[in-house]
Every structure is written in C-alpha cells, then in structure tokens.
Design a protein around this motif. Structure first.
Motif, PDB file in Angstrom:
ATOM      1  N   UNK A 132      64.558  54.676  41.192  1.00 51.97           N
ATOM      2  CA  UNK A 132      65.348  53.479  40.899  1.00 51.97           C
ATOM      3  C   UNK A 132      64.463  52.241  40.790  1.00 51.97           C
ATOM      4  N   UNK A 133      63.497  52.120  41.691  1.00 56.17           N
ATOM      5  CA  UNK A 133      62.604  50.957  41.641  1.00 56.17           C
ATOM      6  C   UNK A 133      61.733  50.975  40.387  1.00 56.17           C
ATOM      7  N   UNK A 134      61.447  52.144  39.843  1.00 57.17           N
ATOM      8  CA  UNK A 134      60.693  52.227  38.592  1.00 57.17           C
ATOM      9  C   UNK A 134      61.483  51.617  37.432  1.00 57.17           C
ATOM     10  N   UNK A 135      62.802  51.597  37.567  1.00 52.17           N
ATOM     11  CA  UNK A 135      63.676  50.967  36.565  1.00 52.17           C
ATOM     12  C   UNK A 135      64.052  49.542  36.981  1.00 52.17           C
ATOM     13  N   UNK A 136      63.326  49.004  37.955  1.00 47.50           N
ATOM     14  CA  UNK A 136      63.504  47.637  38.457  1.00 47.50           C
ATOM     15  C   UNK A 136      64.883  47.397  39.067  1.00 47.50           C
ATOM     16  N   UNK A 137      65.405  48.422  39.730  1.00 48.23           N
ATOM     17  CA  UNK A 137      66.666  48.297  40.459  1.00 48.23           C
ATOM     18  C   UNK A 137      66.326  48.161  41.931  1.00 48.23           C
ATOM     19  N   UNK A 138      66.785  47.071  42.579  1.00 47.43           N
ATOM     20  CA  UNK A 138      66.509  46.915  44.010  1.00 47.43           C
ATOM     21  C   UNK A 138      67.269  47.955  44.822  1.00 47.43           C
ATOM     22  N   UNK A 139      66.601  48.470  45.857  1.00 47.79           N
ATOM     23  CA  UNK A 139      67.166  49.562  46.657  1.00 47.79           C
ATOM     24  C   UNK A 139      67.069  49.213  48.134  1.00 47.79           C
ATOM     25  N   UNK A 140      68.107  49.582  48.886  1.00 46.80           N
ATOM     26  CA  UNK A 140      68.098  49.471  50.341  1.00 46.80           C
ATOM     27  C   UNK A 140      68.445  50.835  50.902  1.00 46.80           C
ATOM     28  N   UNK A 141      67.603  51.323  51.820  1.00 43.36           N
ATOM     29  CA  UNK A 141      67.875  52.607  52.471  1.00 43.36           C
ATOM     30  C   UNK A 141      68.563  52.346  53.805  1.00 43.36           C
ATOM     31  N   UNK A 142      69.840  52.612  53.852  1.00 45.10           N
ATOM     32  CA  UNK A 142      70.615  52.417  55.073  1.00 45.10           C
ATOM     33  C   UNK A 142      70.461  53.633  55.956  1.00 45.10           C
ATOM     34  N   UNK A 143      70.045  53.425  57.208  1.00 45.31           N
ATOM     35  CA  UNK A 143      69.895  54.514  58.160  1.00 45.31           C
ATOM     36  C   UNK A 143      68.509  55.110  58.198  1.00 45.31           C
ATOM     37  N   UNK A 144      67.566  54.522  57.462  1.00 43.23           N
ATOM     38  CA  UNK A 144      66.202  55.060  57.429  1.00 43.23           C
ATOM     39  C   UNK A 144      65.571  55.076  58.814  1.00 43.23           C
TER      40      UNK A 144
END
Length: 91
Positions: free
Chosen positions: A20-32
C-alpha cells in the motif's frame, strides 16, 4: 480510518503495508504492539491494516490483487535441493 485487511501475523501485515505504501497510501497497523502479548489476547487476527476512508476503495483493490494466503505451487526440478555430490551438505 477503515480496516482494509486483517493480518494473520506480523509479517503478513507488513507485506500488505509495504504494498500500500508503494502506491503512496498511508497505512496504520492497529494492534502491532500486541503481538508479543500473552494471556487473554487471541493468537491470530490481532493486527488490522487500516487506511484513511477516502483511499479505502483503492486500497481494497490493491489488497485483493495481492497473492495472500495462497498455497505455494508445486515444486519443480529447479526448486529441489542439490545433492551431496556438489560439495556441501545442509546443516
């Protein structure tokens, strides 16, 4: 934020995150941070890959195109381990 993928494990979550980040979409991992927890936490499904609401449809399409949770194909002759006549043995 909307959940776009429920990861089976930390590696799975990071694979989706990087795609997703390669497509410039910000990501949040909940529970990491909960992956090392014990006790009443479930063993699987604790990591959620979340994206902003406005990019969720695009992120969903990207995640669906990823080869996640698919069994590996059959081994070919090229995939086989070399025999001991090649000068080394596996540990």
């Amino acid at each position: 934020m909307k959940v776009v993928y429920q990861a089976a494990n930390l590696i799975d979550a990071h694979l989706v995150r990087h795609a997703l980040e390669a497509e410039e979409i910000p990501v949040f991992l909940q529970g990491e941070a909960l992956t090392g927890g014990l006790g009443e936490l479930p063993l699987f499904g604790t990591i959620l890959v979340c994206v902003p609401d406005v990019v969720w449809p695009q992120a969903k399409d990207i995640v669906e195109a990823l080869p996640l949770n698919q069994p590996a194909g059959p081994l070919t002759d090229d995939d086989q381990a070399p025999d001991s006549s090649q000068g080394w043995l596996p540990a």
